[in-house]
Write a protein that holds these residues in place. Structure first.
Motif, PDB file in Angstrom:
ATOM      1  N   LYS A 107     -12.702 -11.005   2.859  1.00  0.00           N
ATOM      2  CA  LYS A 107     -13.105 -11.857   3.981  1.00  0.00           C
ATOM      3  C   LYS A 107     -11.985 -11.936   5.017  1.00  0.00           C
ATOM      4  N   GLN A 108     -10.746 -12.088   4.542  1.00  0.00           N
ATOM      5  CA  GLN A 108      -9.606 -12.135   5.457  1.00  0.00           C
ATOM      6  C   GLN A 108      -9.442 -10.808   6.198  1.00  0.00           C
ATOM      7  N   ARG A 109      -9.753  -9.727   5.522  1.00  0.00           N
ATOM      8  CA  ARG A 109      -9.668  -8.408   6.162  1.00  0.00           C
ATOM      9  C   ARG A 109     -10.697  -8.283   7.277  1.00  0.00           C
ATOM     10  N   ARG A 110     -11.910  -8.764   7.021  1.00  0.00           N
ATOM     11  CA  ARG A 110     -12.943  -8.733   8.062  1.00  0.00           C
ATOM     12  C   ARG A 110     -12.528  -9.588   9.259  1.00  0.00           C
ATOM     13  N   THR A 111     -11.911 -10.729   8.970  1.00  0.00           N
ATOM     14  CA  THR A 111     -11.445 -11.606  10.049  1.00  0.00           C
ATOM     15  C   THR A 111     -10.372 -10.910  10.882  1.00  0.00           C
ATOM     16  N   ALA A 112      -9.487 -10.178  10.207  1.00  0.00           N
ATOM     17  CA  ALA A 112      -8.424  -9.455  10.917  1.00  0.00           C
ATOM     18  C   ALA A 112      -9.001  -8.401  11.850  1.00  0.00           C
ATOM     19  N   LEU A 113     -10.145  -7.838  11.473  1.00  0.00           N
ATOM     20  CA  LEU A 113     -10.805  -6.856  12.334  1.00  0.00           C
ATOM     21  C   LEU A 113     -11.510  -7.525  13.502  1.00  0.00           C
ATOM     22  N   ASP A 114     -12.151  -8.655  13.232  1.00  0.00           N
ATOM     23  CA  ASP A 114     -12.927  -9.346  14.266  1.00  0.00           C
ATOM     24  C   ASP A 114     -12.050 -10.171  15.199  1.00  0.00           C
ATOM     25  N   MET A 115     -10.912 -10.637  14.690  1.00  0.00           N
ATOM     26  CA  MET A 115      -9.997 -11.458  15.488  1.00  0.00           C
ATOM     27  C   MET A 115      -8.621 -10.787  15.503  1.00  0.00           C
ATOM     28  N   PRO A 116      -8.332  -9.964  16.498  1.00  0.00           N
ATOM     29  CA  PRO A 116      -7.064  -9.222  16.548  1.00  0.00           C
ATOM     30  C   PRO A 116      -5.829 -10.105  16.398  1.00  0.00           C
ATOM     31  N   SER A 117      -5.928 -11.367  16.834  1.00  0.00           N
ATOM     32  CA  SER A 117      -4.766 -12.254  16.747  1.00  0.00           C
ATOM     33  C   SER A 117      -4.383 -12.567  15.305  1.00  0.00           C
ATOM     34  N   SER A 118      -5.321 -12.377  14.371  1.00  0.00           N
ATOM     35  CA  SER A 118      -5.034 -12.677  12.965  1.00  0.00           C
ATOM     36  C   SER A 118      -4.605 -11.433  12.184  1.00  0.00           C
ATOM     37  N   LYS A 119      -4.589 -10.288  12.834  1.00  0.00           N
ATOM     38  CA  LYS A 119      -4.287  -9.037  12.135  1.00  0.00           C
ATOM     39  C   LYS A 119      -2.873  -9.029  11.557  1.00  0.00           C
ATOM     40  N   LYS A 120      -1.896  -9.457  12.361  1.00  0.00           N
ATOM     41  CA  LYS A 120      -0.515  -9.415  11.884  1.00  0.00           C
ATOM     42  C   LYS A 120      -0.310 -10.297  10.663  1.00  0.00           C
ATOM     43  N   ASN A 121      -0.939 -11.469  10.668  1.00  0.00           N
ATOM     44  CA  ASN A 121      -0.796 -12.357   9.514  1.00  0.00           C
ATOM     45  C   ASN A 121      -1.405 -11.727   8.265  1.00  0.00           C
ATOM     46  N   PHE A 122      -2.547 -11.067   8.426  1.00  0.00           N
ATOM     47  CA  PHE A 122      -3.173 -10.412   7.277  1.00  0.00           C
ATOM     48  C   PHE A 122      -2.295  -9.279   6.754  1.00  0.00           C
ATOM     49  N   LEU A 123      -1.768  -8.476   7.669  1.00  0.00           N
ATOM     50  CA  LEU A 123      -0.937  -7.344   7.255  1.00  0.00           C
ATOM     51  C   LEU A 123       0.328  -7.808   6.542  1.00  0.00           C
ATOM     52  N   THR A 124       0.960  -8.852   7.061  1.00  0.00           N
ATOM     53  CA  THR A 124       2.231  -9.288   6.484  1.00  0.00           C
ATOM     54  C   THR A 124       2.045 -10.115   5.220  1.00  0.00           C
ATOM     55  N   LYS A 125       1.135 -11.074   5.238  1.00  0.00           N
ATOM     56  CA  LYS A 125       1.027 -12.019   4.127  1.00  0.00           C
ATOM     57  C   LYS A 125       0.107 -11.552   3.000  1.00  0.00           C
ATOM     58  N   HIS A 126      -0.841 -10.690   3.320  1.00  0.00           N
ATOM     59  CA  HIS A 126      -1.774 -10.245   2.283  1.00  0.00           C
ATOM     60  C   HIS A 126      -1.617  -8.777   1.907  1.00  0.00           C
ATOM     61  N   MET A 127      -1.024  -7.987   2.809  1.00  0.00           N
ATOM     62  CA  MET A 127      -0.846  -6.567   2.514  1.00  0.00           C
ATOM     63  C   MET A 127       0.627  -6.182   2.344  1.00  0.00           C
ATOM     64  N   PRO A 161       0.821  -1.211   0.000  1.00  0.00           N
ATOM     65  CA  PRO A 161       0.000   0.000   0.000  1.00  0.00           C
ATOM     66  C   PRO A 161       0.857   1.264   0.000  1.00  0.00           C
ATOM     67  N   ASP A 162       0.395   2.277  -0.700  1.00  0.00           N
ATOM     68  CA  ASP A 162       1.090   3.566  -0.649  1.00  0.00           C
ATOM     69  C   ASP A 162       1.050   4.126   0.766  1.00  0.00           C
ATOM     70  N   ASP A 163      -0.047   3.890   1.454  1.00  0.00           N
ATOM     71  CA  ASP A 163      -0.207   4.357   2.832  1.00  0.00           C
ATOM     72  C   ASP A 163      -0.556   3.163   3.716  1.00  0.00           C
ATOM     73  N   PRO A 164       0.425   2.606   4.441  1.00  0.00           N
ATOM     74  CA  PRO A 164       0.155   1.419   5.270  1.00  0.00           C
ATOM     75  C   PRO A 164      -0.939   1.637   6.312  1.00  0.00           C
ATOM     76  N   LYS A 165      -1.136   2.885   6.743  1.00  0.00           N
ATOM     77  CA  LYS A 165      -2.175   3.153   7.739  1.00  0.00           C
ATOM     78  C   LYS A 165      -3.578   2.979   7.150  1.00  0.00           C
ATOM     79  N   ASP A 166      -3.655   3.005   5.825  1.00  0.00           N
ATOM     80  CA  ASP A 166      -4.947   2.893   5.146  1.00  0.00           C
ATOM     81  C   ASP A 166      -5.200   1.454   4.690  1.00  0.00           C
ATOM     82  N   TRP A 167      -4.780   0.489   5.491  1.00  0.00           N
ATOM     83  CA  TRP A 167      -4.840  -0.913   5.075  1.00  0.00           C
ATOM     84  C   TRP A 167      -6.268  -1.456   4.995  1.00  0.00           C
ATOM     85  N   LEU A 168      -7.238  -0.736   5.527  1.00  0.00           N
ATOM     86  CA  LEU A 168      -8.627  -1.200   5.492  1.00  0.00           C
ATOM     87  C   LEU A 168      -9.350  -0.831   4.194  1.00  0.00           C
TER      88      LEU A 168
END
Length: 368
Positions: A108-128, A77-84
């Motif tokens: 769907k993975q993004r929604r999971t990252a929001l609902d399950m904080p433990s999965s956020k890092k994996n979403f940010l690193t592997k998908h973003m 992302p051009d702006d990592p803070k705008d990952w949503l």
């Protein structure tokens, strides 16, 4: 034994250090058309070779470093803070724009990252493709925003300035900046210089991938001292600013570390010296002020490629009270010139932004 013209390293972000990469590059020294291919997603660590490679590639793409041998594809992302946002999702996953199933899966993975904080890092690193760490650190000021404020000339004659100094240990970089405030235009103007030991220039150029010899030739950097930096040279440089540029020094802001003797000399020469405590509560107002002014286009700086590299290295972090400051340890390279500007801006912030009139009639060493 045959040597490889090409090597490929996958998941470079998982390496603990860059020794395997350096070893493969060294083995190609006598080869023609030597090529190395580095591939990786992001990882839950900022301390790995891939973050260094990405930072270097970004500087090449931003024209801060000239390296025609590098080809980089950075899907992030051009702006990592705008990952949503969907925009960031497409920037990190361009195929998702044409593969609808992929896009829905990522959402769907993004929604999971929001609902399950433990999965956020994996979403940010592997998908973003966003490298994350235990601390919330981010680029201080984007290079493209900074460059909008660059000017090529400025008449300093008669301008009141605060000088900021970041005096280093004897073998490291030192920086001096002077900053003025133009009341009529409501803008700040800064000029900065770096200082390094002469015998370190060649090695620093290789390690930091910055051509300090060119920086010296362009007037952005001074070589002073042999193996250790000459504090006397830096002290004299500050003392000569008024005569050389026709400015009026209102005060000199400095970090106490390694600078007490120099501050005492400037004080004895008749200048007001103000210690800027290197604490987030003190640095936050200046850090915030510079960033806001750059984004508004009201913080000008004299053309200086080395200063631009320092800004591109700078990483901003928040403390527990949400005070932001530039953290040297989290930054990706030298930031001394940025720190010297912030030391000067801490003084301007007190005078201009907080409407506190500078009054040093009874001269003394002052601490902010």
């Amino acid at each position: 034994m045959r040597k490889a013209n090409v090597f490929v390293a996958d998941e470079v972000g998982a390496l603990r250090n860059r020794y395997p990469i350096d070893a493969m590059q060294s083995s190609q020294m006598n080869m023609v058309n030597r090529t190395g291919i580095l591939i990786s997603t992001a990882y839950e660590s900022l301390n790995n070779p891939m973050t260094e490679e990405v930072e270097y590639a970004q500087k090449v793409l931003d024209d801060l470093i000239d390296d025609p041998t590098l080809f980089a594809l950075l899907y992030k992302p051009d702006d990592p803070k705008d990952w949503l946002s969907d925009k960031s999702l497409i920037e990190a996953n361009p195929l998702a724009e044409v593969l609808e199933d992929n896009l829905e899966y990522l959402k769907k993975q993004r929604r999971t990252a929001l609902d399950m904080p433990s999965s956020k890092k994996n979403f940010l690193t592997k998908h973003m493709n966003i490298f994350v760490d235990g601390d919330d650190s981010e680029v201080y000021i984007p290079s493209d925003e900074l460059k909008k404020n660059m000017i090529t000339t400025y008449d300093w004659t008669g301008r009141e300035v605060f000088v900021g100094v970041d005096l280093s240990q004897t073998t490291d970089n030192t920086a001096v900046s002077m900053v003025t405030y133009d009341h009529d235009k409501d803008e700040y103007v800064a000029q900065s210089w770096a200082f390094i030991p002469e015998d370190s220039a060649e090695n620093k150029s290789k390690v930091e991938k910055v051509d300090y010899f060119t920086m010296r030739d362009n007037g952005y950097c001074y070589f002073c001292g042999d193996k250790v930096i000459s504090h006397r040279f830096v002290e004299n440089f500050v003392l000569d600013l008024e005569k050389k540029y026709g400015v009026i020094i209102k005060g000199i802001g400095y970090d106490r570390w390694n600078c007490v003797a120099s501050a005492n000399r400037w004080y004895e020469e008749g200048y007001d010296t103000i210690e800027i405590k290197q604490h987030s509560s003190v640095l936050h107002p200046a850090t915030k002020l510079v960033k806001e002014r750059v984004l508004k286009g009201s913080f000008k700086y004299l053309q200086n490629r080395l200063l631009e590299i320092n800004f591109s290295n700078a990483r901003e972090v928040k403390d527990s009270n949400l005070n932001t400051y530039v953290n040297k340890k989290k930054s990706t390279g030298k930031v001394d010139m940025v720190i010297s500007i912030l030391n000067a801006m801490a003084l301007w912030n007190k005078e201009v932004e907080e409407n506190l009139t500078s009054n040093f009639e009874e001269r003394e060493l002052i601490i902010l």
